[in-house]
Write a protein that holds these residues in place. Structure first.
Motif, mmCIF file in Angstrom:
data_model
loop_
_atom_site.group_PDB
_atom_site.id
_atom_site.type_symbol
_atom_site.label_atom_id
_atom_site.label_comp_id
_atom_site.label_asym_id
_atom_site.label_seq_id
_atom_site.Cartn_x
_atom_site.Cartn_y
_atom_site.Cartn_z
ATOM 1 N N HIS A 8 43.850 24.105 4.436
ATOM 2 C CA HIS A 8 45.213 24.110 3.915
ATOM 3 C C HIS A 8 45.263 24.185 2.390
ATOM 4 C CE1 HIS A 8 49.513 23.448 4.172
ATOM 5 N NE2 HIS A 8 49.421 22.509 3.261
ATOM 6 N N LEU A 9 44.166 23.922 1.733
ATOM 7 C CA LEU A 9 44.143 23.845 0.271
ATOM 8 C C LEU A 9 43.615 25.154 -0.303
ATOM 9 C CD1 LEU A 9 44.747 21.710 -1.932
ATOM 10 C CD2 LEU A 9 42.326 21.192 -1.951
ATOM 11 N N LEU A 10 44.402 25.755 -1.205
ATOM 12 C CA LEU A 10 43.968 26.987 -1.851
ATOM 13 C C LEU A 10 42.801 26.708 -2.803
ATOM 14 C CD1 LEU A 10 47.416 28.635 -2.648
ATOM 15 C CD2 LEU A 10 45.901 29.083 -0.716
ATOM 16 N N THR A 11 42.005 27.724 -3.044
ATOM 17 C CA THR A 11 40.825 27.562 -3.896
ATOM 18 C C THR A 11 41.202 27.135 -5.305
ATOM 19 O OG1 THR A 11 39.698 29.269 -2.602
ATOM 20 C CG2 THR A 11 38.757 28.712 -4.733
ATOM 21 N N GLU A 12 42.307 27.651 -5.833
ATOM 22 C CA GLU A 12 42.695 27.322 -7.204
ATOM 23 C C GLU A 12 43.160 25.876 -7.342
ATOM 24 O OE1 GLU A 12 46.511 29.094 -8.478
ATOM 25 O OE2 GLU A 12 46.573 29.987 -6.476
ATOM 26 N N ASP A 13 43.495 25.208 -6.223
ATOM 27 C CA ASP A 13 43.959 23.822 -6.274
ATOM 28 C C ASP A 13 42.864 22.833 -5.906
ATOM 29 O OD1 ASP A 13 46.618 24.526 -6.945
ATOM 30 O OD2 ASP A 13 47.000 25.053 -4.860
ATOM 31 N N ARG A 14 41.690 23.324 -5.526
ATOM 32 C CA ARG A 14 40.597 22.420 -5.191
ATOM 33 C C ARG A 14 40.173 21.554 -6.387
ATOM 34 N NH1 ARG A 14 36.327 21.845 -1.563
ATOM 35 N NH2 ARG A 14 35.192 19.994 -2.239
ATOM 36 N N PRO A 15 40.054 22.104 -7.617
ATOM 37 C CA PRO A 15 39.708 21.235 -8.756
ATOM 38 C C PRO A 15 40.710 20.113 -8.980
ATOM 39 C CG PRO A 15 39.384 23.542 -9.332
ATOM 40 C CD PRO A 15 40.090 23.535 -8.021
ATOM 41 N N GLU A 16 41.989 20.355 -8.680
ATOM 42 C CA GLU A 16 42.993 19.299 -8.859
ATOM 43 C C GLU A 16 42.742 18.153 -7.881
ATOM 44 O OE1 GLU A 16 46.036 17.413 -10.731
ATOM 45 O OE2 GLU A 16 45.141 19.337 -11.283
ATOM 46 N N TYR A 65 52.805 19.962 -0.715
ATOM 47 C CA TYR A 65 51.934 21.032 -1.194
ATOM 48 C C TYR A 65 52.541 22.406 -0.914
ATOM 49 C CZ TYR A 65 47.799 23.912 -1.872
ATOM 50 O OH TYR A 65 46.922 24.875 -2.298
ATOM 51 N N ASP A 66 53.145 22.568 0.257
ATOM 52 C CA ASP A 66 53.788 23.845 0.576
ATOM 53 C C ASP A 66 54.915 24.146 -0.405
ATOM 54 O OD1 ASP A 66 52.081 24.250 2.678
ATOM 55 O OD2 ASP A 66 53.446 23.415 4.187
ATOM 56 N N HIS A 67 55.674 23.119 -0.761
ATOM 57 C CA HIS A 67 56.756 23.323 -1.730
ATOM 58 C C HIS A 67 56.201 23.690 -3.095
ATOM 59 C CE1 HIS A 67 60.577 22.851 -3.750
ATOM 60 N NE2 HIS A 67 60.072 21.939 -4.556
ATOM 61 N N TYR A 68 55.130 23.039 -3.496
ATOM 62 C CA TYR A 68 54.497 23.329 -4.782
ATOM 63 C C TYR A 68 53.980 24.766 -4.835
ATOM 64 C CZ TYR A 68 50.781 23.190 -8.321
ATOM 65 O OH TYR A 68 49.943 23.471 -9.381
ATOM 66 N N VAL A 69 53.325 25.201 -3.777
ATOM 67 C CA VAL A 69 52.802 26.575 -3.724
ATOM 68 C C VAL A 69 53.939 27.582 -3.723
ATOM 69 C CG1 VAL A 69 51.504 28.204 -2.308
ATOM 70 C CG2 VAL A 69 50.663 25.880 -2.600
ATOM 71 N N ARG A 187 57.506 19.236 -11.660
ATOM 72 C CA ARG A 187 57.962 18.216 -10.712
ATOM 73 C C ARG A 187 57.327 18.420 -9.340
ATOM 74 N NH1 ARG A 187 63.023 19.144 -13.324
ATOM 75 N NH2 ARG A 187 63.575 20.598 -11.649
ATOM 76 N N ALA A 188 57.224 19.682 -8.900
ATOM 77 C CA ALA A 188 56.618 19.952 -7.592
ATOM 78 C C ALA A 188 55.139 19.563 -7.589
ATOM 79 C CB ALA A 188 56.782 21.433 -7.251
ATOM 80 N N ARG A 189 54.458 19.832 -8.678
ATOM 81 C CA ARG A 189 53.039 19.479 -8.758
ATOM 82 C C ARG A 189 52.853 17.968 -8.751
ATOM 83 N NH1 ARG A 189 49.906 18.225 -13.201
ATOM 84 N NH2 ARG A 189 47.656 18.587 -12.968
ATOM 85 N N GLU A 190 53.706 17.253 -9.486
ATOM 86 C CA GLU A 190 53.592 15.798 -9.539
ATOM 87 C C GLU A 190 53.923 15.168 -8.191
ATOM 88 O OE1 GLU A 190 52.303 12.496 -11.461
ATOM 89 O OE2 GLU A 190 52.299 14.582 -12.162
ATOM 90 N N ALA A 191 54.911 15.735 -7.483
ATOM 91 C CA ALA A 191 55.255 15.215 -6.157
ATOM 92 C C ALA A 191 54.089 15.399 -5.186
ATOM 93 C CB ALA A 191 56.499 15.921 -5.631
#
Length: 271
Positions: A8-16, A65-69, A187-191
């Motif tokens: 479910h996690l995109l490669t670009e968000d794995r470091p986060e 996460y879906d909302h953030y993406v 805000r989406a990222r922080e949520a």
């Protein structure tokens, strides 16, 4: 075998995810629910367990996460479709003009200085001839004229470099302001980060520390029913000591019935 990526996690968000997990483990002393870390499991063991369950942890914050993406993709589409081609072409024209000016500013002093040296060298060489040629003074005059042009070209080059430096600095500031993260995306990222921490990472670490089977020698608990803690399908073989006696019934063994050959007697009896 540990899982290296979450479906479910995109490669670009794995470091986060890695940064959030490391930050949580680094500040475990400030969290009462993680106060027992180090008694049975240390930070590295907990991190190994969490990385093996990354799909489970990220699923706890799937909605955020879906909302953030979605917000991030919409902003990218807006930037790509924004009318910026005219500005880009103007910038390329300006860059071309600045490049020509820079080349002229560099070459003009060099060429003028070279011409000055040639004319002065030839002029003074002719003055040494007796009788002195009539055009010796002309060569010297041209040499000193090119000397003045050299000084003027150097001043022009210095001024051009200063103007270019000031222009580039103002352009860099504008670029940094233009790529500022929008409030909606922030805000989406922080949520998503908060949901991942509160509903995924923290409950997982609490369950791992509360599991009595998670000993220091086994980074991943082996109990088949460990709540959020994943099982890797590995169990210890059951060994018994050499001196242990078996309590079950022993196998019944009977030797084969051998009979000796029939020796002696008359031939008629044998027939």
């Amino acid at each position: 075998m540990h899982m290296t990526s979450a479906p479910h996690l995109l490669t670009e968000d794995r470091p986060e995810f890695d940064r959030l997990l490391d930050e949580t483990l680094r500040t475990a002393s400030e969290r009462p629910e993680l106060a027992s870390m180090g008694e049975r499991l240390n930070a590295e063991q907990l991190r190994t367990m969490a990385m093996s369950a990354i799909a489970l942890l990220t699923a706890a914050a799937a909605a955020e996460y879906d909302h953030y993406v979605k917000v991030r993709a919409e902003l990218r589409d807006e930037r790509l479709s924004a009318p910026g081609m005219t500005g880009d072409s103007d910038g390329e024209g300006q860059s071309g003009g600045v490049g020509v000016s820079a080349v002229v500013a560099v070459l003009a002093p060099v060429l003028a200085g070279t011409a000055m040296l040639i004319f002065l060298l030839v002029g003074y060489s002719l003055k040494m001839i007796d009788p002195e040629p009539a055009f010796a003074r002309t060569m010297l005059t041209a040499g000193w004229l090119f000397g003045g042009l050299t000084v003027a070209a150097l001043l022009f080059a210095v001024i051009g470099l200063l103007v270019t430096a000031v222009r580039n600095s103002s352009t860099e500031v504008a670029a940094e302001e233009s790529v500022a993260v929008p409030d909606e995306l922030s805000r989406a990222r922080e949520a998503w980060r908060n949901a991942l921490l509160e509903r995924g990472i923290m409950p997982f670490l609490r369950d791992a520390l509360a599991d009595p089977s998670a000993g220091p020698g086994y980074p991943v608990p082996r109990t088949p029913h460990a709540g959020r803690i994943p099982t890797l399908g590995y169990t210890r073989p059951d060994f018994t000591s050499p001196g242990a006696t078996s309590k079950g019934p022993r196998p019944d063994y009977t030797p084969p019935d051998f009979t000796s050959p029939d020796f002696g007697g008359s031939e008629s009896d044998r027939e």
